[in-house]
Design an enzyme around this catalytic site. Sequence first.
Site, short mmCIF file in Angstrom:
data_model
loop_
_atom_site.label_atom_id
_atom_site.label_comp_id
_atom_site.label_asym_id
_atom_site.label_seq_id
_atom_site.Cartn_x
_atom_site.Cartn_y
_atom_site.Cartn_z
N LEU A 14 1.66 3.55 -2.13
CA LEU A 14 1.39 4.79 -2.86
C LEU A 14 0.39 5.68 -2.13
O LEU A 14 -0.09 6.67 -2.69
CB LEU A 14 0.88 4.49 -4.27
CG LEU A 14 1.89 3.81 -5.20
CD1 LEU A 14 1.30 3.67 -6.59
CD2 LEU A 14 3.20 4.58 -5.27
N GLN B 237 -0.73 7.94 1.48
CA GLN B 237 -0.20 9.17 2.08
C GLN B 237 1.17 8.96 2.74
O GLN B 237 2.01 9.86 2.75
CB GLN B 237 -1.20 9.66 3.12
CG GLN B 237 -1.06 11.12 3.48
CD GLN B 237 -1.89 11.47 4.70
OE1 GLN B 237 -2.95 10.89 4.94
NE2 GLN B 237 -1.41 12.42 5.48
N TYR C 265 -13.11 0.29 10.02
CA TYR C 265 -11.67 0.57 10.08
C TYR C 265 -11.13 0.27 11.48
O TYR C 265 -10.14 -0.45 11.64
CB TYR C 265 -11.48 2.05 9.73
CG TYR C 265 -10.05 2.55 9.80
CD1 TYR C 265 -9.05 2.01 8.99
CD2 TYR C 265 -9.71 3.61 10.65
CE1 TYR C 265 -7.75 2.50 9.04
CE2 TYR C 265 -8.42 4.11 10.70
CZ TYR C 265 -7.44 3.56 9.89
OH TYR C 265 -6.16 4.04 9.95
N ILE D 255 -1.43 -1.47 -5.69
CA ILE D 255 -2.22 -1.94 -6.82
C ILE D 255 -2.47 -0.81 -7.81
O ILE D 255 -3.13 -1.00 -8.81
CB ILE D 255 -3.58 -2.53 -6.36
CG1 ILE D 255 -4.31 -1.54 -5.45
CG2 ILE D 255 -3.37 -3.86 -5.65
CD1 ILE D 255 -5.73 -1.95 -5.10
N ARG D 256 -1.95 0.38 -7.48
CA ARG D 256 -2.14 1.52 -8.38
C ARG D 256 -0.87 1.77 -9.19
O ARG D 256 0.20 1.28 -8.84
CB ARG D 256 -2.46 2.78 -7.57
CG ARG D 256 -3.78 2.67 -6.84
CD ARG D 256 -4.19 4.00 -6.31
NE ARG D 256 -3.57 4.32 -5.02
CZ ARG D 256 -3.23 5.55 -4.64
NH1 ARG D 256 -3.37 6.57 -5.47
NH2 ARG D 256 -2.72 5.76 -3.45
N GLY E 200 0.84 -1.22 0.00
CA GLY E 200 0.00 0.00 0.00
C GLY E 200 0.86 1.25 0.00
O GLY E 200 0.51 2.28 0.58
N ASP F 47 -1.02 -7.07 -4.86
CA ASP F 47 -2.36 -7.03 -4.29
C ASP F 47 -2.34 -7.92 -3.05
O ASP F 47 -2.13 -9.13 -3.16
CB ASP F 47 -3.36 -7.57 -5.32
CG ASP F 47 -4.80 -7.53 -4.81
OD1 ASP F 47 -5.00 -7.27 -3.60
OD2 ASP F 47 -5.70 -7.76 -5.61
N1 LIG Z 1 -2.67 8.63 7.34
C1 LIG Z 1 -2.99 8.60 8.64
O1 LIG Z 1 -3.32 9.63 9.26
C2 LIG Z 1 -2.94 7.30 9.39
C3 LIG Z 1 -3.20 7.31 10.77
C4 LIG Z 1 -3.20 6.11 11.47
C5 LIG Z 1 -2.88 4.93 10.82
N2 LIG Z 1 -2.63 4.96 9.49
C6 LIG Z 1 -2.34 3.70 8.83
O2 LIG Z 1 -1.17 3.80 8.04
C7 LIG Z 1 -1.31 3.04 6.86
C8 LIG Z 1 -1.03 3.92 5.64
O3 LIG Z 1 -1.95 5.00 5.68
P1 LIG Z 1 -2.11 5.98 4.43
O4 LIG Z 1 -2.61 7.26 4.98
O5 LIG Z 1 -0.89 5.96 3.59
O6 LIG Z 1 -3.34 5.26 3.66
P2 LIG Z 1 -3.86 5.58 2.19
O7 LIG Z 1 -5.32 5.33 2.17
O8 LIG Z 1 -3.36 6.90 1.72
O9 LIG Z 1 -3.11 4.45 1.33
C9 LIG Z 1 -3.47 3.09 1.40
C10 LIG Z 1 -2.94 2.38 0.15
O10 LIG Z 1 -3.41 1.03 0.19
C11 LIG Z 1 -3.57 0.63 -1.16
N3 LIG Z 1 -4.42 -0.57 -1.27
C12 LIG Z 1 -5.78 -0.64 -1.23
N4 LIG Z 1 -6.17 -1.90 -1.48
C13 LIG Z 1 -5.05 -2.64 -1.68
C14 LIG Z 1 -4.81 -4.01 -1.98
N5 LIG Z 1 -5.81 -4.88 -2.16
N6 LIG Z 1 -3.53 -4.43 -2.11
C15 LIG Z 1 -2.49 -3.56 -1.94
N7 LIG Z 1 -2.67 -2.25 -1.67
C16 LIG Z 1 -3.94 -1.80 -1.53
C17 LIG Z 1 -4.19 1.83 -1.84
O11 LIG Z 1 -4.01 1.77 -3.25
C18 LIG Z 1 -3.44 2.98 -1.18
O12 LIG Z 1 -2.35 3.43 -1.96
C19 LIG Z 1 -2.72 2.45 6.89
O13 LIG Z 1 -2.67 1.14 7.35
C20 LIG Z 1 -3.45 3.32 7.87
O14 LIG Z 1 -4.47 2.63 8.53
C21 LIG Z 1 -2.64 6.11 8.76
C1 LIG Z 2 -6.47 8.50 12.20
C2 LIG Z 2 -6.38 7.64 11.02
O1 LIG Z 2 -6.25 6.33 11.20
C3 LIG Z 2 -6.75 8.11 9.67
N1 LIG Z 2 -6.05 9.33 9.33
C4 LIG Z 2 -8.23 8.34 9.57
O2 LIG Z 2 -8.65 9.44 9.87
O3 LIG Z 2 -8.95 7.44 9.24
#
Ligand SMILES: NC(=O)c1ccc[n+]([C@@H]2O[C@H](COP(=O)([O-])OP(=O)(O)OC[C@H]3O[C@@H](n4cnc5c(N)ncnc54)[C@H](O)[C@@H]3O)[C@@H](O)[C@H]2O)c1
Ligand SMILES: C[C@@H](O)[C@H](N)C(=O)O
Length: 369
Positions: free
Chosen positions: A60, A62, A191, A85-86, A58, A102
């Site tokens: 690509l 944030q 989630y 997957i993108r 995953g 994937d």
């Molecule tokens: N961004 C935040 O504020 C935050 C906070 C707490 C936890 N997290 C965790 O950190 C991780 C990364 O967060 P993020 O913000 O980069 O998420 P995001 O939603 O920006 O990115 C998630 C990525 O997962 C990929 N994905 C979806 N389905 C898939 C599949 N079947 N196979 C492979 N890849 C797949 C998507 O294409 C996407 O690029 C996540 O697990 C999220 O729960 C993020």
């Molecule tokens: C906090 C966190 O996991 C994510 N940024 C969301 O808001 O869903």
Amino acid sequence: MLLMRMLRRVGQGPACGCWTPVLPVHFLGISSRQIPADASFHSASFSDTDHPRVLITGGLGQLGVGLANLLRKQFGKDSVILSDIRKPPNHVFHSGPFIYSDILDYKNLREIVVNNRITWLFHYSALLSAIGEANVSLARAVNITGLHNILDVAAEHNLRLFVPSTIGAFGPTSPRNPTPDLCIQRPRTIYGVSKVHAELMGEYYHYRYGLDFRCLRYPGIISADSQPGGGTTDYAVQIFHDATKHGKFECNLEARTRLPMMYIDDCLRATLEVMEAPAESLSMRTYNVSAMSFTPEELAQEVLKHVPEFQITYNVDAVRQAIADSWPMNFDDSNARKDWGWKHDFDLPELVTAMLNFHGSETRVAQGN
Ligand SMILES: NC(=O)c1ccc[n+]([C@@H]2O[C@H](COP(=O)([O-])OP(=O)(O)OC[C@H]3O[C@@H](n4cnc5c(N)ncnc54)[C@H](O)[C@@H]3O)[C@@H](O)[C@H]2O)c1
Ligand SMILES: C[C@@H](O)[C@H](N)C(=O)O
């Protein structure tokens, strides 16, 4: 007949000198692959002096590209494979190894791990809170079934595994101010439910199979060079895009909604630090990490110091607001600070300066003064 043969094999331990016992998990209705039933192995398959060979799933979203950049600086460009997957943008594709993966395809995952001799896996694929509520069945598949694939491939190949959890793993019945590591967790989003499941399954695999599972509960993460991915805390990312482009921002949470937040540099450093921490320093396998906590109106006040014409208005999204109202307001991360020395660098003023610097608003600041 085959079932009888496999049950006999499972029953035989290493003492017979025949083979390593395996638990045929498809007979438990879990999947068609095998994971070790011997809970005695606890070490990763590389020495501490070797560089790990890393896969990020995953990647690509944030957070993934920033993590790849940090790990490549530390371990070398070719030691870190980014996957998703993108289709990657050009600059990402040319910055180091990228492959399609994937997480719902176990064979594909196993092939990548084997062919690239992966030793560390950072599992970032997920559907975040707001987007998960809009597509529960996909969130369940990616966040829960996908996690099972990741756990199995990691256990099977002796990987060190990082899975991020979140403030969203808590719910309205958790203590919210502050929220400690160990307390009631009854989240009300798919989630959150999937992240509690990930924490518990990872810890179970650790105690049952010796999997080197490490997990941090991230607050809302704020980064400048990537688009938010469907989360509830995303307003605190979008505000900087809109403040610098349009001088105004419409917020989808109420002005006084307090949530824990962290700048991406701190988040990625925490992730690397917990992965590098000696196993004996970890009294737990899932830690809260925190940096700051603020409301939209406090963030707007800080932005105003740099962009004097900035205006914030509110148009509350009921789904996001309900989610935010059930999440921690302040996160107690004292165990991370005590066990492996976690310390954040960015508080609210530094965060706002860094984000506005990135968006090139310093010219506007100069003009405003
Ligand atoms: N961004 C935040 O504020 C935050 C906070 C707490 C936890 N997290 C965790 O950190 C991780 C990364 O967060 P993020 O913000 O980069 O998420 P995001 O939603 O920006 O990115 C998630 C990525 O997962 C990929 N994905 C979806 N389905 C898939 C599949 N079947 N196979 C492979 N890849 C797949 C998507 O294409 C996407 O690029 C996540 O697990 C999220 O729960 C993020
Ligand atoms: C906090 C966190 O996991 C994510 N940024 C969301 O808001 O869903």
